[in-house]
Scaffold this motif. Structure first.
Motif: not given
Length: 540
Positions: A252-262, A291-293
């Protein structure tokens, strides 16, 4: 208790499991065990409601039937344990009710090379509202029945070329109060290279689950893949890919809760039993953290150490969408001592761990520096709010609200950090068991944190061939809404001493005394309770 419809569904599932067991017994030659018994349990409590005011004593009588059965064959294993009790409350027969607990597990090998059909069922009675009374049980008549069902297929291979462990299943949880209900698909895949690998090594981990409840759904996916080059040296290079996504209509907060890296890294084989993996990883795209960073490059490290067959340690450090991430697992055992310590961070949703603040009443108390709750007057609701709440009738009184937390639907993602420590020391006539757990839960929508901690010590001493004495000490602490003006901490201390004896091979007797003390940040929720119980069990 449960509604008629839930009860019928419950019986239908039990019947299905029963016929599955019968079919297995005709299909395979195995070992069958059946252990029925009946029990009578009498418990006297001096505070059946677990309250501070208006304490009431009660004699709670429980009569029940227990069934334990197991079936073991070369290709099948089935266990079933059930207890059905009817409880009578001397102070209020309107509370009289029946309670059921079930634990069942089925594993059936369908194919010789690793295809397994599995299913398990669990029915338990839990505290209705952990914030209200974390230790409420059948005696206090403040429980809720929770049913959990799991079923699916496993495919496992272990040879010199590669190792594969995979699961595809369906999970369903039903609660009597319909809070925490959920159902959906769960899938796991773990694979590594075998001992015959000469040129490349790899590891793959993938976890996926899709759950829904009340037209709300969540999808959670977490993957890590490593592939590297085997050299003649102790340093082996590899590439790493990591992806995590928590989506659905619960954020509901529209915060990013994903990670993607190599990233790229090296595996250092320090010794045949000790290795260290380190890699430098760069985020894919310009995703933001919670935190939006903007997510930045990070170092991932994992160590695996197995100095002996009885000791194994693994630890890892990385970074996910919420910041630094850690993991730890240690197991050690010898002839007398067993130790297990673990630390896990995971994302959960649709649980019974979400609470909302509510006002249940008010206390009218003297306005002095040494507030004694015995001097206060309790009023339910808001019926005594005077014109001047700071000094009603000029008597120098203040009104204190009674705040409580209500269990609500968990339609959010939460970050759960869990530390567990379990130890057992077995001596010739004495067994000492220690358990400690701490779970920190952060609501990723509101960013509010709760914490649950518990520790217990059990000392069991055999005093004869048929008798034993057991001392149990336990401490439980629940802290809700940490670092807010509504923060509240409850501490529970329980002391119990019981004596168990077997009168013969089929008849056993148990007597116990216990004392429970709760101290709360909200003084009106403090209480004490003493119990004396006697239980007799007759087997057949």
């Amino acid at each position: 208790m449960a509604t008629t419809a839930m009860g019928m569904a419950h019986k239908t599932k039990i019947t299905t499991a029963f016929f599955a067991l019968i079919y297995s017994s005709f299909s395979f030659s195995g070992d069958w065990k059946f252990d029925p018994s009946i029990n009578l349990d009498e418990t006297y409590t001096d505070n059946v409601g677990l309250v501070f005011n208006n304490q009431q004593s009660s004699l709670v009588s429980q009569a029940g039937v227990n069934i334990k059965t197991s079936y073991t064959a070369q290709q099948a294993k089935f266990t079933f344990s059930s207890q059905s009790n009817y409880a009578f409350y001397s102070h209020n027969h309107k509370l009289d009710n029946d309670y059921h607990t079930i634990a069942s597990d089925l594993r059936l090998q369908l194919w010789p090379n690793g295809i397994v059909l599995f299913g398990d069922m669990n029915v338990s009675n839990r505290s209705r509202n952990r914030s209200r009374n974390a230790l409420a049980d059948i005696v206090s008549a403040d429980t809720v029945q929770v049913e959990t069902y799991n079923g699916g297929l496993e495919y496992n291979i272990d040879n010199s070329d590669f190792i594969l462990n995979s699961t595809l299943g369906y999970r369903q949880t039903n609660s009597e109060d319909n809070i925490g209900n959920r159902q959906g698909v769960v899938a796991k895949v773990n694979s590594t290279n075998g001992t015959s690998a000469r040129h490349t090594f790899w590891s793959l981990e993938h976890n996926y689950q899709e759950l829904n409840n009340n037209n709300r759904n969540s999808k959670q996916s977490q993957s890590e893949a490593i592939i590297g080059l085997i050299t003649d040296y102790k340093i082996n290079p590899f590439v790493r890919y990591y992806n995590e996504d928590n989506s659905g209509d619960l954020n509901n907060s529209n915060r990013s809760i994903e990670s993607n890296s190599y990233g790229v890294g090296v595996r250092w084989l320090i010794s045949p039993r000790l290795r260290l993996d380190t890699s430098y990883n760069k985020p894919i795209g310009k995703k933001l953290d919670i935190d939006g960073d903007e997510q930045k490059a990070y170092v991932d490290a994992a160590v695996l150490w197995q100095p002996s067959n009885r000791t194994k340690l693994s630890a890892n450090f990385s970074e996910r969408f919420y910041g630094n991430s850690y993991g730890f697992d240690l197991t050690h055992r010898n002839r007398r001592l067993t130790n297990t310590i673990s630390y896990v961070e995971d994302i959960q949703t649709l649980t019974r761990n979400n609470f909302a603040v509510s006002i249940v009443g008010f206390y009218l108390c003297p306005n002095n520096n040494s507030l004694l709750i015995e001097e206060c007057i309790l009023s339910e609701g808001d019926t005594i709010i005077p014109d001047n709440p700071n000094d009603p009738n000029g008597q120098g009184f203040v009104i204190l609200p009674i705040q409580d937390f209500t269990l609500v639907e968990d339609n959010v993602f939460s970050l759960n950090k869990t530390l567990s420590w379990n130890s057992s020391l077995t001596l010739p006539r004495t067994t000492i068991t220690f358990n400690a757990d701490q779970q920190n839960r952060e609501n990723l929508d509101s960013r509010i944190k709760d914490e649950l901690s518990s520790a217990s010590l059990s000392i069991k001493r055999k005093v004869s061939g048929r008798s034993s004495v057991n001392l149990n000490l336990s401490y439980t602490e629940t802290s809700l809404q940490l670092d807010t003006e509504l923060e509240r901490t409850d501490r529970y201390r329980r002391y119990q001493l019981d004596y168990q004896t077997s009168l013969n091979s089929a008849l056993s007797f148990n007597v116990a005394v216990s004392y429970l003390n709760r101290s709360s940040g909200n003084a009106p929720l403090n209480y004490e309770e003493g119990r004396v119980s006697a239980k007799i069990t007759k087997g057949f």
